[in-house]
Design a protein around this motif. Structure first.
Motif, short mmCIF file in Angstrom:
data_model
loop_
_atom_site.label_atom_id
_atom_site.label_comp_id
_atom_site.label_asym_id
_atom_site.label_seq_id
_atom_site.Cartn_x
_atom_site.Cartn_y
_atom_site.Cartn_z
N GLN A 20 0.91 -1.30 -0.11
CA GLN A 20 -0.08 -0.03 0.03
C GLN A 20 0.96 1.09 -0.11
O GLN A 20 0.24 2.26 -0.52
CB GLN A 20 -0.84 -0.03 1.34
CG GLN A 20 -2.27 -1.08 1.07
CD GLN A 20 -3.21 -0.77 0.20
OE1 GLN A 20 -3.05 -0.33 -0.89
NE2 GLN A 20 -4.51 -0.82 0.58
N ASN A 24 0.24 4.41 -2.21
CA ASN A 24 0.04 5.82 -1.70
C ASN A 24 0.91 6.91 -2.42
O ASN A 24 0.62 7.96 -2.28
CB ASN A 24 0.42 5.83 -0.23
CG ASN A 24 -0.07 6.98 0.61
OD1 ASN A 24 -1.23 7.40 0.65
ND2 ASN A 24 1.01 7.83 1.25
N THR A 60 -7.42 -1.08 -4.87
CA THR A 60 -7.64 -1.20 -3.27
C THR A 60 -9.03 -0.56 -3.00
O THR A 60 -9.79 0.03 -3.80
CB THR A 60 -6.49 -0.22 -2.91
OG1 THR A 60 -6.78 -0.59 -1.21
CG2 THR A 60 -6.85 1.26 -2.92
N THR A 61 -9.46 -0.86 -1.90
CA THR A 61 -10.81 -0.54 -1.41
C THR A 61 -11.04 0.78 -0.71
O THR A 61 -10.00 1.22 -0.50
CB THR A 61 -11.36 -1.66 -0.53
OG1 THR A 61 -10.28 -1.70 0.77
CG2 THR A 61 -11.47 -3.12 -0.93
N LYS A 101 -11.58 2.32 1.83
CA LYS A 101 -11.12 2.91 3.29
C LYS A 101 -9.88 2.70 3.56
O LYS A 101 -9.41 3.13 4.53
CB LYS A 101 -11.92 2.17 4.24
CG LYS A 101 -13.47 2.54 4.36
CD LYS A 101 -14.27 1.63 5.65
CE LYS A 101 -15.77 2.20 5.56
NZ LYS A 101 -16.41 1.51 4.48
N THR A 102 -8.96 2.17 2.48
CA THR A 102 -7.40 2.18 2.75
C THR A 102 -6.76 3.45 2.64
O THR A 102 -7.29 4.35 2.09
CB THR A 102 -6.89 1.06 1.68
OG1 THR A 102 -7.24 1.55 0.27
CG2 THR A 102 -7.53 -0.11 1.80
N TYR A 103 -5.61 3.78 3.22
CA TYR A 103 -5.23 4.93 3.38
C TYR A 103 -4.82 5.62 2.13
O TYR A 103 -4.54 7.00 1.92
CB TYR A 103 -3.90 5.03 4.44
CG TYR A 103 -2.73 4.35 4.04
CD1 TYR A 103 -1.74 5.18 3.42
CD2 TYR A 103 -2.47 3.04 4.42
CE1 TYR A 103 -0.45 4.47 3.04
CE2 TYR A 103 -1.35 2.56 4.11
CZ TYR A 103 -0.40 3.27 3.46
OH TYR A 103 0.98 2.44 3.27
N ARG A 147 -15.65 -7.02 -4.10
CA ARG A 147 -15.03 -5.59 -3.54
C ARG A 147 -15.03 -4.57 -4.50
O ARG A 147 -15.47 -4.47 -5.68
CB ARG A 147 -13.27 -5.75 -3.34
CG ARG A 147 -13.07 -6.92 -2.25
CD ARG A 147 -11.58 -7.45 -2.69
NE ARG A 147 -11.57 -8.28 -3.86
CZ ARG A 147 -10.73 -8.76 -4.39
NH1 ARG A 147 -9.53 -8.58 -4.08
NH2 ARG A 147 -10.71 -9.71 -5.43
#
Length: 295
Positions: free
Chosen positions: A165, A169, A197-198, A200-202, A244
């Protein structure tokens, strides 16, 4: 209007008034529908998974919706571009992400953006960082006008879900820098695609401008459809317990309303030659982005 006092004349007058009223209501309804369409932008996004049959699904969806719309595509083979120009729009902007024999000898795969209306113009290719593991992640963008508004729309595809991640990012941070500048220059900025990615991921904090931990300047299609700030949405990949949301449509909060949108998906449902959906492992995601009134 002079009304007859005969029974026949009274009935005729009532019927005439009823028809006139009905015509007025129909005209008002049509005008309201046209006004609603003028104050929104329809957007479709889809990961084609390098499949011509999935592209045919997008063409069918475009024909059903009767346009105009922004179409954001990912995992597009360079060999598909002539077909896209024939069946979607003459102006197709393509970001070549990597070379792959899966797209034919000397072929490349990447992302593309189309506006099926008139008057679009390409934007210079944007890389989100140096090439890594053979991939140059970036944005394919174009500009167009919509009812007096200047609009920039971009398609993107980020590193595969198994990647750290932290790298994703880095990519969304670089994206946020470019997008932030454009938000200041354009009435509306739209960006979407496969972020792998989903919600709520940062890494997604850099895009979302609503919801917990939001740091961005954008509202996502699900939020516009529900009017709520929750970072969520319809599944766009996988089935059952593995379903997802990986695919997104974002619009700048400067130009988009926070409610009044729509959110739709469809997936595999039979013969790729006859189905109105797709053979990709991703669902088609589409909906209306509601626009703020012009100031």
């Amino acid at each position: 209007m002079k009304l007859s006092t005969t029974r026949h004349g009274a009935a005729l007058a009532v019927a005439t008034l009823a028809v006139t009223s009905a015509i007025g209501v129909a005209a008002t309804t049509t005008a309201a529908s046209a006004s609603a369409a003028d104050n929104s932008i329809r957007v479709i996004t889809h990961n084609l998974a390098k499949k011509n049959s999935a592209l045919r699904g997008v063409v069918r969806k475009k024909e059903q919706l009767k346009g105009p719309e922004v179409i954001l595509l990912q995992e597009v083979c360079s060999t598909m571009l002539p077909r896209m120009r024939r069946n979607l729009s003459p102006t197709v902007v393509f970001h070549a992400r990597r070379s792959t024999e899966k797209c034919g000898s000397g072929g490349t795969v990447g992302e593309a953006v189309v506006w099926t209306g008139t008057g679009s113009s390409p934007v210079a290719d944007v890389a989100l960082g140096p090439k890594k593991d053979g991939h140059t992640y970036g944005l394919a963008c174009l500009d167009f006008g919509r009812n007096g508004r200047s609009v920039r729309a971009c398609s993107t595809h980020l590193v595969a879900a198994k990647a750290p991640q932290s790298y994703r990012n880095e990519l969304t941070s670089a994206m946020g820098t470019h997008l932030g500048q454009w938000v200041g220059e354009k009435d509306v900025v739209i960006v979407g695609g496969d972020f792998n990615t989903t919600p709520k991921t940062y890494p997604m904090d850099q895009l979302y401008g609503r919801g917990n931990d939001a740091k961005g300047k954008f509202v996502e299609l699900h939020q516009m459809a529900t009017g709520k700030p929750e970072r969520d949405g319809k599944a766009t990949i996988g089935g059952g317990t593995d379903a997802r949301k990986f695919d997104y449509i974002f619009a700048s909060m400067k130009g988009a309303r926070l409610s009044g949108g729509t959110e739709n998906t469809c997936w595999k449902d039979g013969n790729p030659e006859t189905t109105d959906c797709t053979t990709s492992n991703h669902r088609i995601l589409w909906g209306n982005v509601p626009l703020k009134p012009l100031s």
